[in-house]
Design an enzyme around this catalytic site. Structure first.
Site, PDB file in Angstrom:
ATOM      1  N   GLU A 194       0.793  -1.205   0.054  1.00  0.00           N
ATOM      2  CA  GLU A 194       0.057   0.171  -0.012  1.00  0.00           C
ATOM      3  C   GLU A 194       0.952   1.267   0.087  1.00  0.00           C
ATOM      4  OE1 GLU A 194      -3.958  -1.597   2.141  1.00  0.00           O
ATOM      5  OE2 GLU A 194      -2.744  -0.465   3.261  1.00  0.00           O
ATOM      6  N   GLU A 388      -6.075  -7.822  -0.705  1.00  0.00           N
ATOM      7  CA  GLU A 388      -6.422  -7.643   0.607  1.00  0.00           C
ATOM      8  C   GLU A 388      -7.677  -7.291   0.228  1.00  0.00           C
ATOM      9  OE1 GLU A 388      -4.475  -5.323   3.716  1.00  0.00           O
ATOM     10  OE2 GLU A 388      -2.726  -5.855   2.932  1.00  0.00           O
TER      11      GLU A 388
HETATM   12  C1  BG6 Z   1      -4.415  -2.667   5.169  1.00  0.00           C
HETATM   13  C2  BG6 Z   1      -3.140  -3.385   5.868  1.00  0.00           C
HETATM   14  O1  BG6 Z   1      -4.693  -1.433   5.006  1.00  0.00           O
HETATM   15  O2  BG6 Z   1      -5.375  -3.025   6.060  1.00  0.00           O
HETATM   16  C3  BG6 Z   1      -3.001  -4.253   6.547  1.00  0.00           C
HETATM   17  O3  BG6 Z   1      -2.304  -3.429   4.535  1.00  0.00           O
HETATM   18  C4  BG6 Z   1      -4.057  -4.104   7.598  1.00  0.00           C
HETATM   19  O4  BG6 Z   1      -1.793  -4.463   7.329  1.00  0.00           O
HETATM   20  C5  BG6 Z   1      -5.370  -4.044   6.654  1.00  0.00           C
HETATM   21  O5  BG6 Z   1      -4.100  -4.805   8.625  1.00  0.00           O
HETATM   22  C6  BG6 Z   1      -6.714  -3.826   7.714  1.00  0.00           C
HETATM   23  O6  BG6 Z   1      -6.433  -2.693   8.738  1.00  0.00           O
HETATM   24  P1  BG6 Z   1      -6.798  -2.955  10.122  1.00  0.00           P
HETATM   25  O7  BG6 Z   1      -6.297  -1.535  10.663  1.00  0.00           O
HETATM   26  O8  BG6 Z   1      -8.085  -3.095  10.447  1.00  0.00           O
HETATM   27  O9  BG6 Z   1      -5.823  -3.704  10.718  1.00  0.00           O
END
Ligand code: BG6
Length: 489
Positions: A194, A388
């Site tokens: 990201e 993701e």
């Molecule tokens: C993404 C990241 O932005 O979001 C992850 O690459 C992260 O590392 C995921 O865990 C979800 O965000 P959060 O803050 O709920 O863990």
């Protein structure tokens, strides 16, 4: 006449993802050095809201304080969910679900503890080798992020992270070592997770303390750091072409798909500008040059840094092989922003009345994923990978079971929309759910916000057995993969 595929391609890469700093633990084992995220503490939400820092960032003052004494401070990312000691068991579970791909990251400080050593730490290299061998034993393709929001702490302190040009050479050396060592085992690589998040969270994305910047303004420091990461990525691609010709080098952004709040032209223009700021990263990676709209953004924000002719050539000659992105939610663009806002993935946004929200107030928008896939494919015509996508929720372990039907529903709706995008003609070759197994949240450093198919018995303070339990979504995802995305019930 040509017909688009009606469903997922036969070799579609189904799987899930994790990040070293959130899942591994073992923060001081096997010769690992301290990394930037080992210093981010967990505070209960009511305390955290009074601290003057963003989400996963810390201030330089905090770092100094924690370095003097970290007694009594809770650093969940130092223990993750202890995959460091459970990786064989965990990968066995991934294989049981039928993963075709496992997206993971390498902790840079495991390979180069301070970042500046000439020789890598063999124990660190062996650790990931064992992970890759374990994956390959089950036919799981590893997809590796070289830096998922972390870097050796030494580089943060000495160079203010990626603000400094010198960090490029250290990162490229690290990349060269891992590309060479794992070239027979790993095909897909993403240099940075990201990359656009540095704009919102400079410590998270680039190890920058705003208090310590050398340049005139923070915007310059951020874009300077981003530029250094572009150059590092291009150099890595150039090296891979020579030393690991089968490697596919991609890039990744947090996709911030947005909608104009109304059809008022000013709102539509705001949406266009927000989208340009998001696509800027992909434009450089995929087209090999800075887009013209950014020069106006730079001028208006007094951002100044040099781009040499040699760097222009590097970017041009080393564009990426594929584009990957995270997709959690959509955002709203309004010329005159309202104050009624919801939290989001490091970026907040106006409330969208048409969408449901998660417990953490992130909007749930499966159709937005289809829109994103179409937009990105129209713009770049490169293979896309959904790196993701997932639901953070408070899961309840009762009598060894977790009934996470809400997660199944979230994932099902998103997979349906990926399928629609395939039918639209989009070339999407894989999907890794966030996350394979429970881990520590990036933004809030809590474990309570769980994403995994596998529950890990540990709380925000590290109390628990670390025993693993399959959630209901585990068996569901197994069926999804076995049917290549056809059985979603
Ligand atoms: C993404 C990241 O932005 O979001 C992850 O690459 C992260 O590392 C995921 O865990 C979800 O965000 P959060 O803050 O709920 O863990």
């Amino acid at each position: 006449m040509k017909k688009n595929a009606n469903t997922f391609p036969k070799n579609f890469l189904w799987g899930a993802a994790t990040a070293a700093n959130q899942v591994e633990g073992g923060y001081n084992e096997g010769g690992k050095g301290l990394s930037s995220f080992d210093m981010v503490p967990f505070y209960e939400p009511e305390i955290r809201k009074d601290l003057d820092v963003l989400t996963s960032d810390i201030s330089y003052e905090q770092l100094k304080e924690y370095k003097q004494s970290d007694k009594g401070i809770n650093f969940p990312k130092r223990r993750g969910t202890d995959m460091y000691h459970h990786y064989q068991e965990d990968i066995r579970y991934f294989a049981e679900m039928g993963f075709k791909v496992y997206r993971l990251s390498i902790a840079w400080a495991r390979i180069f503890p301070t970042g500046v050593e000439k020789e890598p730490n063999e124990a660190g290299l062996k650790f990931y080798e064992a992970i890759f061998d374990e994956c390959l034993k089950y036919g799981i393709e590893p997809l590796v992020t070289m830096s998922h929001y972390e870097m050796p702490l030494y580089l943060v302190e000495k160079y203010n992270g990626w603000e400094s040009h010198e960090v490029i050479a250290y990162f490229v050396h690290y990349a060269e070592v891992i590309l060479e060592r794992y070239k027979g085992k790993v095909k897909y690589w993403i240099p940075f997770n990201e990359m656009n998040m540095t704009v919102f969270s400079p410590y998270t994305g680039a190890g920058i303390f705003t208090e310590n910047i050398e340049t005139k303004n923070i915007e310059t420091a951020k874009y300077q750091a981003i530029h250094h990461q572009f150059i590092a990525s291009a150099k890595i691609k150039a090296i891979a072409k020579k030393t690991a010709p089968n490697a596919q080098i991609g890039c990744m952004i947090a996709r911030l798909e947005n909608y104009p709040a109304t059809c008022a032209p000013q709102d539509v223009l705001s949406a266009l500008k927000d989208d340009q700021l998001n696509c800027f990263f992909l434009d450089v990676f995929a087209r090999g040059k800075y887009p013209n709209y950014m020069y106006r953004v730079f001028a208006e924000n007094e951002v100044e840094f040099e781009i040499t002719e040699e760097e222009e050539r590097l970017l041009k000659e080393n564009t990426v092989d594929f584009i990957s992105f995270s997709y959690y939610m959509t955002y709203i663009a309004r010329f005159d922003p309202t104050s009624q806002r919801n939290s989001g993935n490091l970026v907040d946004t106006e409330i969208n009345p048409y969408l449901e929200k998660t417990e953490w107030n992130w909007t749930i928008d499966p159709i937005g994923l289809r829109i994103t896939l179409n937009r990105l494919y129209d713009r770049y015509q490169l293979p896309l990978f959904v790196a993701e996508n997932g639901l953070g929720a408070t899961d309840q372990l009762v009598a060894g079971k977790v009934h996470d039907d809400y997660r199944i529903s979230y994932l099902k709706q998103h997979i349906e929309q990926i399928k629609e995008a395939v039918r639209d003609g989009v070339d999407v070759f894989g999907y890794t759910v966030w996350t394979a197994i429970d881990l520590v949240s990036c933004g809030t450093n809590e474990i309570t916000k769980r994403y995994g198919f596998i529950y890990v018995d540990v709380d925000n303070y590290g109390k628990g057995t670390f025993k693993r339990y399959k959630k209901d979504s585990f068996e569901w995802y197994k069926r999804v993969i076995a049917s290549n995305g056809e059985k979603l019930e």
